[in-house]
Design a protein around this motif. Structure first.
Motif, short mmCIF file in Angstrom:
data_model
loop_
_atom_site.label_atom_id
_atom_site.label_comp_id
_atom_site.label_asym_id
_atom_site.label_seq_id
_atom_site.Cartn_x
_atom_site.Cartn_y
_atom_site.Cartn_z
N GLN A 172 0.75 -1.22 0.13
CA GLN A 172 0.06 -0.19 0.21
C GLN A 172 0.94 1.21 -0.05
N PRO A 173 0.52 2.37 -0.53
CA PRO A 173 1.23 3.42 -0.47
C PRO A 173 1.56 3.96 0.99
N GLY A 174 2.73 4.49 1.07
CA GLY A 174 3.41 4.61 2.53
C GLY A 174 4.05 3.25 3.10
N GLY A 175 4.08 2.30 2.53
CA GLY A 175 4.59 0.96 2.83
C GLY A 175 6.02 0.91 2.44
N SER A 176 6.66 -0.32 2.74
CA SER A 176 8.06 -0.35 2.42
C SER A 176 8.30 -1.72 1.88
N LEU A 177 9.28 -1.90 1.13
CA LEU A 177 9.90 -3.15 0.51
C LEU A 177 11.28 -3.20 0.45
N ARG A 178 11.89 -4.33 0.55
CA ARG A 178 13.47 -4.33 0.31
C ARG A 178 13.79 -5.33 -0.83
N LEU A 179 14.25 -4.61 -1.75
CA LEU A 179 14.83 -5.48 -2.93
C LEU A 179 16.22 -6.04 -2.68
N THR A 189 17.11 3.80 -0.06
CA THR A 189 18.60 3.49 0.38
C THR A 189 19.18 2.31 -0.55
N ILE A 190 20.35 2.57 -0.96
CA ILE A 190 20.99 1.46 -1.74
C ILE A 190 22.27 0.94 -0.76
N SER A 191 22.38 -0.24 -0.76
CA SER A 191 23.63 -0.65 0.21
C SER A 191 23.69 -1.96 -0.35
N LYS A 192 25.16 -2.63 0.13
CA LYS A 192 25.56 -3.85 -0.33
C LYS A 192 26.13 -4.65 0.78
N ASP A 193 25.94 -6.15 1.00
CA ASP A 193 26.51 -6.75 1.81
C ASP A 193 27.63 -7.54 1.05
N LYS A 238 27.82 -11.65 1.72
CA LYS A 238 26.98 -12.27 0.87
C LYS A 238 26.92 -11.79 -0.74
N ASN A 239 27.66 -10.92 -1.17
CA ASN A 239 27.65 -10.67 -2.45
C ASN A 239 26.04 -10.44 -2.67
N THR A 240 25.56 -9.41 -2.03
CA THR A 240 24.06 -9.15 -2.35
C THR A 240 23.82 -7.56 -2.12
N LEU A 241 23.29 -7.19 -3.21
CA LEU A 241 22.97 -5.64 -3.31
C LEU A 241 21.56 -5.39 -3.03
N PHE A 242 21.10 -4.41 -2.27
CA PHE A 242 19.95 -4.29 -1.63
C PHE A 242 19.37 -2.76 -1.93
N LEU A 243 18.06 -2.74 -2.07
CA LEU A 243 17.59 -1.27 -2.18
C LEU A 243 16.36 -1.25 -1.29
N GLN A 244 16.56 -0.69 -0.15
CA GLN A 244 15.25 -0.30 0.67
C GLN A 244 14.50 0.72 0.32
N MET A 245 13.26 0.44 0.37
CA MET A 245 12.21 1.43 -0.27
C MET A 245 11.20 1.78 0.66
N ASN A 246 11.14 2.72 1.13
CA ASN A 246 10.26 3.37 2.16
C ASN A 246 9.51 4.36 1.74
N SER A 247 8.24 4.68 2.29
CA SER A 247 7.31 5.76 2.04
C SER A 247 6.98 5.53 0.30
N LEU A 248 6.51 4.35 0.24
CA LEU A 248 6.31 4.04 -1.58
C LEU A 248 5.17 4.75 -1.93
N ARG A 249 4.94 5.05 -3.15
CA ARG A 249 4.06 5.86 -3.82
C ARG A 249 3.49 5.05 -5.19
N PRO A 250 2.16 5.33 -5.38
CA PRO A 250 1.90 4.37 -6.77
C PRO A 250 2.89 4.76 -8.01
N GLU A 251 3.30 6.03 -7.88
CA GLU A 251 4.29 6.17 -9.24
C GLU A 251 5.64 5.48 -8.90
N ASP A 252 5.68 4.59 -7.73
CA ASP A 252 7.26 3.82 -7.98
C ASP A 252 6.71 2.50 -8.43
#
Length: 126
Positions: free
Chosen positions: A12-19, A67-71, A74-88
């Protein structure tokens, strides 16, 4: 080189996901990496980039929310996405390249990257 994204979904709008982007086949710490996104019928848009020295760059539309980050362990790249909007709502792709052009603190272009994951979908809707 292989990269596999995960973590997309519906929120939902305002929510978060981590890719996540699990990478293999190259020296993870030495390669700049980035997240791009693409809406149906549109071109790839740079979202965030992390250079081999850890410097990060963001698109104006996501600054303060993503926020982009990497571990490296674990050879892993992340994208933490907060305050998500419909246009995302787009497909999100991770990308990597050994050497990319320097854009003076701006995001590199999609054409600068050779290696891509298969993408993971993000839908933001109430």
């Amino acid at each position: 080189v292989r990269m596999v994204e995960s973590g997309g979904g519906s929120v939902q709008p305002g929510g978060s996901l981590r890719l996540s982007c699990a990478a293999s086949g190259f020296t993870f710490d030495d390669w700049p990496m980035a997240w791009f996104r693409q809406a149906p019928g549109k071109g790839l848009e740079g979202v965030a980039q992390i250079d081999d020295d850890g410097t990060t760059v963001y698109a104006e539309s996501v600054k303060g929310r993503f926020t982009i980050s990497k571990d490296s362990a674990k050879n892993t790249l992340f994208l933490q996405m907060n305050s998500l909007r419909p246009e995302d709502t787009e497909m999100y792709y991770c990308a990597a390249e050994r050497f990319i052009r320097y854009y003076g603190g701006s995001l590199a272009q999609a054409a600068d990257f050779t290696y891509w994951g298969q993408g993971t979908g993000v839908t933001v809707s109430s």
